[in-house]
Design a protein around this motif. Structure first.
Motif, PDB file in Angstrom:
ATOM      1  N   ASP A  54      49.768  51.742  36.603  1.00 39.82           N
ATOM      2  CA  ASP A  54      49.593  51.089  35.315  1.00 39.82           C
ATOM      3  C   ASP A  54      48.584  49.948  35.430  1.00 39.82           C
ATOM      4  OD1 ASP A  54      50.019  50.633  32.639  1.00 39.82           O
ATOM      5  OD2 ASP A  54      51.770  49.351  32.966  1.00 39.82           O
TER       6      ASP A  54
ATOM      7  N   THR B  42      47.455  52.407  26.655  1.00 39.28           N
ATOM      8  CA  THR B  42      48.887  52.390  26.955  1.00 39.28           C
ATOM      9  C   THR B  42      49.636  53.607  26.406  1.00 39.28           C
ATOM     10  OG1 THR B  42      48.869  49.977  27.007  1.00 39.28           O
ATOM     11  CG2 THR B  42      51.013  51.049  26.795  1.00 39.28           C
TER      12      THR B  42
ATOM     13  N   ARG C  99      48.815  56.669  28.511  1.00 40.27           N
ATOM     14  CA  ARG C  99      49.368  56.602  29.860  1.00 40.27           C
ATOM     15  C   ARG C  99      50.872  56.886  29.847  1.00 40.27           C
ATOM     16  NH1 ARG C  99      49.620  55.154  34.984  1.00 40.27           N
ATOM     17  NH2 ARG C  99      51.546  54.131  35.637  1.00 40.27           N
TER      18      ARG C  99
END
Length: 482
Positions: free
Chosen positions: A175, A276, A279
């Motif tokens: 991340d 985000t 992902r």
């Protein structure tokens, strides 16, 4: 007899000027980034080559240089609803360098005035800080340390010119990979007491992009390599097979899209302000299902992803895990998630790719923490009950890490410390004690999982059932598949 593969035998001519430095010569980067740059060179005015840096002492740079950067990518999958296969000779790589053998030459790569981009894939553990890297005088152990040394040499060589600050595009599956890499570069700059102006150059002019990458790349097609080489007429030791599907999401300033005009070449590359949602969707669904599949599938006798999803018991188990336990924990439109999930299952059933479960077993404990555990915890938070299938996958993983099942050795591919700890836990006389010891390892999970109400009991029961009756019978008995 096949001839050697090089730029003379292939008639490709010289590579264009180097615009990209790439940390990593593994299968993924060669079938993903290098493949894209090759298409970019062919279909746009980009005209840039890649210089590969071997990030560890032992690798494939020597073989890459013997072939003068050339190799073939084989893509097979479903395209527009139909089977699709293609083969491409990659010419975008100029060659490679092993910095452990030529550290001075490595630093000199930073003196290239045409360098614009740095890409990397040094595994999920590659972006980490090593406090034993106390100086750039000798080659640092860590990838961020090596990158800092390179950037500092470039900063010094070009006297801090803003125009010489590169765009860094890491592809490691963690991340905020760009943010973390930048953090460690600045940390090394502090540790090494570098010029304060170097800090400003990194912060103000070097761009670190957060990214998401997606393509299944099984690697060297061992079983059909000989026939492929005969058909091509070349002795290519670096053939790499992958699926046709590809996605690269890059979070960064809009001008990068002009520097890398992927969309002009019809490539599935998205430049976004926030990656985000992309992902989370990918890590929880695709990667999470992969990680769950490894121990359950392997103990069930399946050896490939396709075998697992096609199995009459395990296939329905995985689909229910996906649609009933993973997707409900995600904050994205249900239709979008469902469409993506169905695409994932189609990719897993790709008849052209033999994706070995053993190939995705690397660091399964840390992968479960990142890819699966968040879904388990969120489901528990939302429903005040435990998700049966996500929990069962963890129980199967504990069995898998025992190292042996019905006379077969499990393909454990993890750190010695992780493997030794779990196998020590298995020496406990009581299975509940084994489970408690594994769940209680905070370095594995970031918390003591025994604190989650009912989890220890549920996993203990599943481990006992798996040991006594096997995967299929246990799933059928618990009605976790139909």
């Amino acid at each position: 007899m096949e001839q050697a593969l090089n730029r003379t035998t292939a008639g490709t001519g010289e590579a264009p000027p180097v615009k990209i430095l790439q940390f990593g010569e593994g299968n993924f980067l060669r079938a993903f980034v290098d493949w894209m740059i090759d298409i970019l060179n062919e279909q746009t005015s980009f005209s840039g080559a890649i210089e590969v840096i071997q990030p560890i002492p032992h690798g494939r740079v020597d073989t890459l240089n013997q072939q003068e950067g050339l190799y073939h990518v084989l893509l097979e999958g479903i395209r527009k609803g139909k089977p699709h296969a293609e083969r491409r000779l990659i010419t975008s790589v100029k060659g490679g360098l092993n910095p452990y053998e030529d550290y001075k030459g490595y630093l000199q790569l930073a003196e290239n005035p045409g360098l614009e981009f740095i890409v990397s894939n040094t595994t999920e553990a590659g972006i980490a800080f090593d406090n034993t890297d106390t100086s750039a005088d000798t080659i640092p152990n860590s990838f961020p340390g090596k990158l800092t040394a390179l950037l500092y040499h470039r900063f010094t060589h070009f006297q801090g010119a803003p125009s010489k600050a590169p765009v860094i595009v890491p592809c490691e599956l963690i991340d905020r990979n760009g943010d973390k890499l930048k953090q460690y570069v600045l940390q090394y700059a502090d540790l090494w007491d570098t010029d304060p102006a170097f800090h400003s150059w990194i912060k103000q002019h070097c761009i670190f992009c957060n990214t998401l990458v997606d393509r299944i790349v099984p690697g060297y097609p061992e079983e059909k390599a000989d026939s492929i080489q005969k058909e091509m007429g070349y002795n290519d030791q670096l053939i790499v097979a992958g699926e046709y599907f590809h996605l690269w999401v890059i979070e960064g300033p809009s001008h990068i899209q002009k520097q890398l005009p992927f969309q002009e070449a019809g490539l599935n590359v998205l430049f976004v302000d926030d990656l985000t949602p992309y992902r989370t969707r990918k890590v929880r669904i695709l990667n999470g299902l992969h990680t769950s599949m490894v121990p359950v599938g392997y103990l069930n006798g399946n050896r490939t992803v396709k075998q697992a999803v096609d199995d009459e018991v395990l296939g329905p188990f995985l689909e229910k895990e996906l649609f009933e336990e993973i997707i409900p924990t995600l904050d994205l439109p249900e239709e979008e998630l469902s469409d993506f999930a169905h695409d994932i299952l189609d990719r897993f059933r790709n008849p052209f790719i033999k994706h070995e479960l053993s190939a995705i077993a690397l660091n399964s404990i840390s992968k479960y923490k990142v890819r699966v555990l968040p879904s388990l915890l969120k489901y528990h938070e939302l429903h005040d009950t435990l998700p049966d299938r996500l929990v069962f996958a963890l129980a199967a993983m504990i069995c898998f890490y025992r190292g042996e099942w019905e006379g077969d050795k499990m393909p454990l591919n993890d750190s010695e410390e992780v493997i030794a700890f779990i196998q020590k836990a298995w020496r406990k006389k009581d299975i509940r004690d084994t489970v408690q010891m594994v769940l209680g390892n905070k370095s594995f999970w970031g918390q003591d999982l025994n604190d989650i109400q009912g989890l220890t009991q549920k996993i203990t029961a599943s481990v006992m059932e798996i040991q006594q009756n096997g995967i299929t019978s246990t799933l059928q008995k618990a009605e976790l598949w139909g």
